[in-house]
Design an enzyme around this catalytic site. Structure first.
Site, PDB file in Angstrom:
ATOM      1  CE  LYS A 188      -2.836   2.537   3.283  1.00  0.00           C
ATOM      2  NZ  LYS A 188      -4.139   2.623   2.639  1.00  0.00           N
ATOM      3  CG  HIS A 197     -14.845   4.596  -4.987  1.00  0.00           C
ATOM      4  ND1 HIS A 197     -16.183   4.618  -5.269  1.00  0.00           N
ATOM      5  CD2 HIS A 197     -14.716   3.891  -3.844  1.00  0.00           C
ATOM      6  CE1 HIS A 197     -16.834   3.929  -4.343  1.00  0.00           C
ATOM      7  NE2 HIS A 197     -15.960   3.488  -3.469  1.00  0.00           N
ATOM      8  N   GLY A 231     -21.250  10.604   5.550  1.00  0.00           N
ATOM      9  CA  GLY A 231     -20.826  10.429   6.938  1.00  0.00           C
ATOM     10  C   GLY A 231     -19.412  10.865   7.223  1.00  0.00           C
TER      11      GLY A 231
HETATM   12  N1  GLN Z   1     -20.710   6.515   6.988  1.00  0.00           N
HETATM   13  C1  GLN Z   1     -19.640   5.868   6.308  1.00  0.00           C
HETATM   14  C2  GLN Z   1     -18.711   6.886   5.692  1.00  0.00           C
HETATM   15  O1  GLN Z   1     -19.152   7.862   5.237  1.00  0.00           O
HETATM   16  C3  GLN Z   1     -20.141   4.940   5.226  1.00  0.00           C
HETATM   17  C4  GLN Z   1     -19.024   4.249   4.535  1.00  0.00           C
HETATM   18  C5  GLN Z   1     -19.441   3.093   3.653  1.00  0.00           C
HETATM   19  O2  GLN Z   1     -20.556   2.969   3.261  1.00  0.00           O
HETATM   20  N2  GLN Z   1     -18.559   2.242   3.317  1.00  0.00           N
HETATM   21  O3  GLN Z   1     -17.507   6.691   5.628  1.00  0.00           O
END
Ligand code: GLN
Ligand code: ZN
Length: 768
Positions: free
Chosen positions: A21, A699, A437
């Site tokens: 990584k 992403h 989030g």
């Molecule tokens: N609440 C999480 C975030 O925002 C959700 C992440 C996810 O769905 N993998 O990081």
């Protein structure tokens, strides 16, 4: 030539300290040159090979290593590069990473979960008119590399049928034509390996663990007969994993030298088939005897008994002992874990320890049980110690789970009633904007956490830092103009590990990382005992964030089935009972949030889909349990409390009913990378609750334009009512930078504003 006795299917890429990584990310940042990256990763590959060699594995895989993902490697090897990434001015490695990560001009290829795991692969994009060709036989390079260590390795290759089944961009009826274009290229790869002196090759066809049609089976015959015809000395092991195979008789009789079967999962279905139908003489049975998906020491006695049954049907010399699947899905080694309770540590086996188990079992099989007796009893003692520990057995938790069984946990009133009360309470505008989030986890935040963990910072200092990060970002979110804010998850390293650390029954490791997607690794907690909540886990931060603003702040929790799927779970009780224990802990957390004036609570279930068993007949039970656990956690709230949930994947249509049954008031799901496909799922159903389809892909570091986002909103509004639609990114923003996040969110809010204006005009014109 004597037959190999032991093998592995694949070994973790990431290195004991995630060297992989780190090297990749340094390269992406421009701190490593391409040749430096090559050198680093080669070092790592050789270490991985050497370890397996030292532990006595006969048949060591190569080609399991990857610079990002092995499915992408396969597309790349056959020159299947989407048009938008073709750029002569770029090196082939740059193009490779562009496909995976996107670049400033092009969105990355879609990414999705690898069967029922939390590993993500890059979905191949194949058009029927594509002309694949063998670009570079990377297996040849790896094979030669292993020879430096005196290893005659086993090249591993993703099989053509699985590869094509995972691809997108063509229609089912075009499948055979594309397959026939690929087939000669596969043959070429194999022939080159044969010429180079390879004896064995492993061709992975995990698609065989799903349910296949007659037509699919005919392709298997076609492909493997062709390999047989075109190869003379190279022996093919057709490898399956994750679950049992349904078409046992047909598959084991394909003209290949060896068949790899999982003898761990699926209630011994493969073993039953073996007993019932036998196994072709002179064929190698690659027997997956050690669980490649969990982290517990094997019950060696039971494994040996299983091997003895197998060897009563298959000649010992034709049995190859190996893990049930690639060890990609488990951490590298237990050795580096210095802080675990001894009775827990002693019950664990990661990749390196599993390889040792393979060697021991091989000795037991070939030289007799006596020889390994001591080891068998030591291992049994380790497992017993954990089994009888207090942490594993909490009677009040077990009693509470029993109490709830058979009770249907429902909200007090139906959605329509709740929605009115919620709208009156929150007074949100049309197309409310929000995020999922997490906010950028900058190096500053990671540093702070490290200092705190190392006791260089007191709890107060750390809390102060977290609070000021929240203050900064609550302000910023208000400036950006978002309607529903979040506290940002700065105090969390990982959405499951964070909860694991706070709940009883969980243990967390230091270095037990597993690759999730690209360079991103996760460190799943270990659920080893009964789960219970001691004191609130999230109330401090969320209530603090809410106190800073008049806008609603969404509380953030991770849901029960996700915590289950992203943890390594004990196996002495049913996993569904573990899920209920987690749900009851969350139920108490949600109550506590409500009591602290938090009335919008998101319970993330991003892993709901990936835990779906591969076999259709097992799926309904799983989905029912997932729904039950979610409702057990979320239904004991007031009507005005708005429950959100979030999932991130795109194959949504098939579990639409389940999504509906969760009875969440608002759901957000990933949609941007699936290029509008998801939207069409909604054409077919009438989903009435509120929903946010991700309007841009998080992403990739690329900042989406206002126009682009506006377009995806409009696309969604073709099938969804504006009154039910929320505007949000695909997923959490923790992997993104501060600047790009701010820019992207500003564009998102602007896009929402533009659409709102148009909708308002429309309504005005129509006189509504
Ligand atoms: N609440 C999480 C975030 O925002 C959700 C992440 C996810 O769905 N993998 O990081
Ligand atoms: Zn997500």
């Amino acid at each position: 030539m004597s037959m190999p006795k032991t093998s592995t299917i694949g070994y973790p890429r990431i290195g004991e300290m995630r060297e992989w990584k780190k090297a990749l990310e340094q390269f992406w940042k421009g701190n490593l040159s391409e040749s430096e990256l090559q050198t680093e990763l080669k070092k790592l590959r050789l270490i991985n090979l050497k370890k397996q060699q030292d532990k006595g594995i006969d048949l060591i895989p190569v080609g399991d290593f990857s610079f990002y993902d092995h499915v992408l490697d396969t597309s790349f090897m056959f020159g299947l590069i989407p048009e938008r990434f073709k750029d002569e001015n770029k090196s082939s490695l740059q193009t490779y990473f562009d496909i995976a990560r996107g670049n400033k001009d092009a969105v990355a290829s879609e990414m999705t979960k690898w069967f029922n795991t939390n590993y993500h692969y890059i979905v191949p994009e194949i058009q029927p008119e594509d002309e694949p060709f063998l670009d570079e036989n990377r297996l040849l390079t790896y094979f030669k590399e292993a020879e430096q260590l005196g290893i005659k390795s086993k090249p591993v290759l993703l099989g053509p049928i699985t590869f094509l089944k995972l691809a997108k961009g063509y229609e089912q009826k075009e499948f055979p034509a594309i397959l026939r274009k690929l087939l000669p290229l596969y043959v070429q790869v194999l022939q080159e390996l044969e010429r180079e002196g390879a004896d064995w090759v492993q061709v992975d066809e995990p698609i065989l663990s799903t349910s296949l049609s007659e037509e699919d089976l005919s392709y298997f015959k076609e492909v493997y007969q062709a390999f047989d015809k075109e190869l003379s000395s190279l022996k093919v092991i057709l490898q399956t994993y994750f679950e049992s195979i349904e078409n046992y008789k047909e598959i084991v009789n394909l003209p290949v030298a060896g068949i790899g079967l999982d003898f761990v999962h699926d209630e011994d279905a493969n073993l039953h088939s073996l007993k019932e139908y036998g196994f072709p003489e002179n064929k190698l049975l690659a027997a997956g005897i050690v669980n490649g998906r969990n982290i517990w020491k094997s019950d060696l006695q039971a494994a040996l008994e299983k091997l003895n049954i197998i060897s009563s049907i298959v000649d010992k010399k034709n049995i190859l002992i190996q893990p049930s699947c690639s060890l990609l899905h488990v951490p590298v080694t237990v050795e580096t874990e210095k802080e675990l309770e001894p009775h827990l540590k002693d019950a664990l086996a990661f990749a390196d320890q599993k390889i040792e188990e393979i060697s021991i079992l091989s000795e037991g099989l070939h030289k007799g049980e006596e020889i390994i007796k001591e080891r068998l009893s030591l291992q049994a003692q380790s497992l017993d110690r954990l089994m009888n520990s207090d942490s594993r057995n909490k009677h009040n938790v077990q009693k509470e789970v029993e109490f709830w069984k058979g009770v249907e946990p429902n909200r007090d009133h139906p959605y329509e009633t709740r929605q009115k009360k919620q709208q009156a309470y929150f007074k949100l505008p049309l197309l409310p904007t929000t995020t999922i989030g997490s906010l950028p986890q900058t190096s500053e935040i990671r540093q702070a956490r490290l200092k705190w963990r190392r006791n260089e910072w007191s709890d107060e200092e750390y809390q102060h830092f977290i609070n000021s990060s929240m203050e900064e970002w609550i302000d910023r979110q208000e400036e950006i103009g978002l309607d529903v804010l979040i506290h940002g998850e700065f105090e969390r390293n990982d959405m499951v590990e964070f909860f694991g650390e706070k709940l009883d029954g969980f243990a967390f490791t230091r270095y037990a990382w597993v690759q999730s997607y690209g360079s991103r690794c996760v460190k799943p907690p270990v659920i080893y005992g009964d789960v219970a909540l001691n004191s609130p886990m999230t109330v401090n931060e969320i209530a603090f964030a809410q106190s800073l603003t008049d806008k609603p702040v969404k509380g953030m929790l991770t849901g029960p089935i996700t915590i289950l799927n992203w943890s390594f779970v004990r196996e002495d009780i049913s996993k569904y009972d573990v899920t209920k224990q987690i749900a009851l802990a969350l139920q108490k957390e949600i109550k506590a949030l409500e009591e602290n004036n938090v009335h919008m609570i998101q319970v993330d279930e991003p892993a709901l889909r990936e835990g779906l068993p591969l076999k259709p007949y097992k799926q309904q039970e799983y989905l029912n349990e997932a729904v039950y656990a979610f409702k057990l956690a979320t239904s004991k709230v007031k009507d005005k409390t708005q429950i959100h949930t979030h999932m991130c994947y795109s194959e949504f249509g098939e579990i639409m009913d389940t999504i509906n049954q969760l009875d969440a008031d608002v759901i957000s799901i990933e949609a941007a990378r699936s290029h509008g496909e998801l939207v069409s799922d909604f054409e077919k159903t009438s989903y009435r609750k509120e929903i946010g389809l991700g309007v841009y892909d998080i992403h990739s570091p690329r900042v989406p334009s206002v126009e682009e986002i506006e377009k995806s909103i409009w696309r969604a509004l073709k099938v969804l009512n504006p009154r039910q639609f929320w505007v949000n990114p695909d997923c959490g923003l923790k992997t993104r930078g501060v600047h790009e996040t701010t820019e992207a969110l500003l564009n998102m809010v602007e896009a929402a504003n533009r659409v709102r204006e148009r909708i308002n005009e429309d309504i005005y014109v129509k006189g509504e």
